[in-house]
Design a protein around this motif. Structure first.
Motif, mmCIF file in Angstrom:
data_model
loop_
_atom_site.group_PDB
_atom_site.id
_atom_site.type_symbol
_atom_site.label_atom_id
_atom_site.label_comp_id
_atom_site.label_asym_id
_atom_site.label_seq_id
_atom_site.Cartn_x
_atom_site.Cartn_y
_atom_site.Cartn_z
ATOM 1 N N LEU A 18 0.814 -1.220 0.000
ATOM 2 C CA LEU A 18 0.000 0.000 0.000
ATOM 3 C C LEU A 18 0.853 1.278 0.000
ATOM 4 C CD1 LEU A 18 -2.846 1.164 -0.047
ATOM 5 C CD2 LEU A 18 -2.891 0.980 2.455
ATOM 6 N N PRO A 19 1.940 1.350 0.797
ATOM 7 C CA PRO A 19 2.759 2.578 0.765
ATOM 8 C C PRO A 19 3.339 2.869 -0.623
ATOM 9 C CG PRO A 19 3.444 1.136 2.580
ATOM 10 C CD PRO A 19 2.438 0.373 1.790
ATOM 11 N N VAL A 20 3.586 1.811 -1.400
ATOM 12 C CA VAL A 20 4.089 2.018 -2.764
ATOM 13 C C VAL A 20 2.998 2.642 -3.638
ATOM 14 C CG1 VAL A 20 4.788 0.800 -4.878
ATOM 15 C CG2 VAL A 20 5.858 0.216 -2.671
ATOM 16 N N LEU A 21 1.795 2.103 -3.543
ATOM 17 C CA LEU A 21 0.687 2.646 -4.338
ATOM 18 C C LEU A 21 0.427 4.099 -3.954
ATOM 19 C CD1 LEU A 21 -1.738 -0.420 -4.272
ATOM 20 C CD2 LEU A 21 -0.187 0.277 -6.106
ATOM 21 N N GLU A 22 0.537 4.394 -2.663
ATOM 22 C CA GLU A 22 0.290 5.767 -2.204
ATOM 23 C C GLU A 22 1.374 6.719 -2.702
ATOM 24 O OE1 GLU A 22 -2.332 4.942 1.842
ATOM 25 O OE2 GLU A 22 -0.140 4.857 1.975
ATOM 26 N N GLU A 23 2.621 6.240 -2.718
ATOM 27 C CA GLU A 23 3.687 7.108 -3.215
ATOM 28 C C GLU A 23 3.504 7.394 -4.707
ATOM 29 O OE1 GLU A 23 7.703 6.144 -2.010
ATOM 30 O OE2 GLU A 23 8.554 7.619 -3.412
ATOM 31 N N ILE A 24 3.077 6.356 -5.448
ATOM 32 C CA ILE A 24 2.822 6.559 -6.886
ATOM 33 C C ILE A 24 1.710 7.584 -7.078
ATOM 34 C CG2 ILE A 24 1.894 5.463 -8.968
ATOM 35 C CD1 ILE A 24 3.296 2.855 -8.016
ATOM 36 N N GLN A 25 0.665 7.444 -6.283
ATOM 37 C CA GLN A 25 -0.475 8.359 -6.404
ATOM 38 C C GLN A 25 -0.051 9.796 -6.116
ATOM 39 O OE1 GLN A 25 -3.594 7.835 -3.454
ATOM 40 N NE2 GLN A 25 -5.140 8.197 -5.006
ATOM 41 N N GLU A 26 0.739 9.941 -5.066
ATOM 42 C CA GLU A 26 1.163 11.281 -4.663
ATOM 43 C C GLU A 26 2.031 11.970 -5.706
ATOM 44 O OE1 GLU A 26 3.276 11.541 -0.799
ATOM 45 O OE2 GLU A 26 1.334 10.781 -0.084
ATOM 46 N N SER A 27 2.912 11.170 -6.331
ATOM 47 C CA SER A 27 3.884 11.793 -7.236
ATOM 48 C C SER A 27 3.464 11.691 -8.694
ATOM 49 C CB SER A 27 5.257 11.130 -7.059
ATOM 50 O OG SER A 27 5.175 9.787 -7.462
ATOM 51 N N PHE A 28 2.233 11.230 -8.920
ATOM 52 C CA PHE A 28 1.871 10.876 -10.294
ATOM 53 C C PHE A 28 1.831 12.076 -11.247
ATOM 54 C CE2 PHE A 28 -0.791 9.175 -13.763
ATOM 55 C CZ PHE A 28 0.004 8.092 -14.074
ATOM 56 N N LEU A 29 1.358 13.208 -10.779
ATOM 57 C CA LEU A 29 1.217 14.358 -11.688
ATOM 58 C C LEU A 29 2.488 15.181 -11.821
ATOM 59 C CD1 LEU A 29 -2.391 15.640 -10.815
ATOM 60 C CD2 LEU A 29 -1.665 14.066 -12.616
ATOM 61 N N ASN A 30 3.344 15.093 -10.814
ATOM 62 C CA ASN A 30 4.576 15.886 -10.848
ATOM 63 C C ASN A 30 5.699 15.072 -10.219
ATOM 64 O OD1 ASN A 30 6.614 17.749 -10.733
ATOM 65 N ND2 ASN A 30 5.430 19.334 -9.673
ATOM 66 N N PHE A 31 6.454 14.389 -11.080
ATOM 67 C CA PHE A 31 7.452 13.447 -10.601
ATOM 68 C C PHE A 31 8.779 14.147 -10.288
ATOM 69 C CE2 PHE A 31 10.977 10.462 -11.510
ATOM 70 C CZ PHE A 31 10.770 9.614 -10.439
ATOM 71 N N ALA A 32 9.224 14.016 -9.060
ATOM 72 C CA ALA A 32 10.536 14.525 -8.635
ATOM 73 C C ALA A 32 10.768 15.981 -9.042
ATOM 74 C CB ALA A 32 11.649 13.623 -9.204
ATOM 75 N N GLY A 33 9.709 16.771 -8.979
ATOM 76 C CA GLY A 33 9.845 18.193 -9.314
ATOM 77 C C GLY A 33 10.004 18.462 -10.801
ATOM 78 N N SER A 34 9.750 17.453 -11.643
ATOM 79 C CA SER A 34 9.926 17.635 -13.094
ATOM 80 C C SER A 34 8.787 18.418 -13.724
ATOM 81 C CB SER A 34 10.012 16.259 -13.778
ATOM 82 O OG SER A 34 8.769 15.572 -13.634
ATOM 83 N N GLY A 35 7.646 18.500 -13.013
ATOM 84 C CA GLY A 35 6.470 19.131 -13.613
ATOM 85 C C GLY A 35 5.753 18.194 -14.582
#
Ligand SMILES: *Cc1c(COP(=O)(O)O)cnc(C)c1O
Length: 362
Positions: A18-35
């Motif tokens: 579950l923590p992996v799915l949540e991290e994907i969800q959180e970063s899905f629209l803006n990955f590592a500050g890439s926009g």
């Protein structure tokens, strides 16, 4: 909604932490500050370089690989490896040993023979419906490699110890138990595993290959089917499955940082499988199908007194938030796949349900 998620016992694709799915969800629209989303960035970007290099570094750390081993990300699933292995590792006049422990081994043997390769099936457990792992196997000293399936996803058996092949490198399909326990890597020339059981989504296949195996590929093997093409280009000769590799990276991070590595993972896996097998062993209602010494810690296959009860069991389990318990269509019965990401609490909930079901129907 998160609250509506069920306990997922699917065989593959399967549950992810579950923590992996949540991290994907959180970063899905803006990955590592890439926009940009991780699904939108270039595989030639610094962002993706960091992802794949971290994933490779984690595989090496987790399995304690020495620098003779290379970590590759391939496509075509584990099924593609059934053809790539003999294509790359066997030269003219070579023969290879295969142990047949079920559906996937049978397919691996078929794909080698299609190419006209000389394959010796040195042991098989087909005589008892693949319910056990053969012992005292007469491996050939001159074989190019010895192929085994470390965990038999459909039949519910697993190699508890790896065989002594007299120095012949083992090639193992580890699709359904990679990273479930520590490995003595010296025995292995090549390990491959489709990601969708124990380490990620479908779409990527991990291969770990030793340098002497990498050097074997005969001339005339097309670029996309040669291990060396992937080794030389950091698995980016063509566009790799970026999102699948990213998810694998996060699962490996979870395995290292949250679980604490393979010793801890194995202990947890033993505990989970133990809950199920111990309960079934004292029950006259449920019967585990694999022979005791060959039982899988990953795929627990079992039968109920009759097929109608099995249907009812699977349906009522789902009504109770326990999904994916139907056995593979080729064998029937029931199967609980309890890979690394499946929490102990899910297995405990399943055992509780099994007890209730037995009381009502036994
Ligand atoms: C699922 C599975 C395969 C097939 O994997 P694909 O990625 O669908 O090709 C092969 N071997 C084993 C042991 C499996 O569990």
């Amino acid at each position: 909604m998160k609250a509506d998620r069920i306990h997922n016992f699917n065989a593959g694709p399967a549950a992810l932490p579950l923590p992996v799915l949540e991290e994907i969800q959180e970063s899905f629209l803006n990955f590592a500050g890439s926009g940009m989303s991780v699904t939108e960035i270039s595989h030639r970007s610094k962002w993706f370089d960091d992802v794949i290099n971290d994933a490779i570094a984690r595989v090496k750390r987790i399995l304690k690989l020495n620098d003779r081993y290379q970590v590759l990300f391939l496509q075509g699933g584990a099924s593609m490896q059934f053809c790539m292995v003999p294509m790359n590792l066997m030269g003219d006049g070579d023969s290879a040993d295969y142990v047949n422990t079920g559906t996937w081994s049978t397919k691996a043997i078929k794909e080698a023979r299609i190419q006209g390769k000389s394959i010796n099936v040195v042991a098989s457990s087909e005589d008892r419906n693949f319910s056990y792992i053969p012992r005292a196997i007469p491996f050939n000293a001159g074989a190019a490699y010895a192929h085994i399936t470390s965990n038999n996803t459909i039949k519910g058996t697993q190699w508890a110890q790896f065989p002594d092949t007299g120095g012949v490198p083992i090639v193992s399909d580890m699709s359904s138990d990679i990273f479930s326990r520590p490995l003595e890597m010296e025995k292995f020339g090549l390990i491959y595993a489709g990601a969708q059981k124990n380490m990620g989504p479908a779409g990527v296949c991990l291969a770990i290959i030793r340098d002497d195996m990498l050097a074997r590929t005969p001339e005339g093997v097309p670029s996309m089917l040669r291990y060396s093409t992937y080794a030389e280009k950091n698995s980016m000769y063509n566009t790799p499955p970026c999102f699948a590799i990213y998810t694998v990276q996060l699962v490996l991070k979870w395995l290292e940082e949250t679980i604490g590595g393979l010793d801890k993972m194995e202990a947890l896996n033993r505990k989970k499988a133990g809950l199920l097998y111990d309960y079934m062993d004292q029950s006259d209602f449920y019967r585990a199908t694999a022979e005791r010494e060959s039982r899988s810690l990953m795929n627990v296959t079992f039968r109920l007194p009759d097929e109608d009860l099995e249907k009812t069991f699977v349906a009522e389990a789902l009504e109770n938030g326990l999904g994916g318990l139907k056995g593979h269509r080729s064998v029937g019965g029931c199967r609980a796949s309890i890979y690394n990401p499946t929490p102990l609490a899910a297995v405990a909930a399943l055992v509780d349900f099994m007890k209730t079901f037995e009381r009502k129907n036994g």
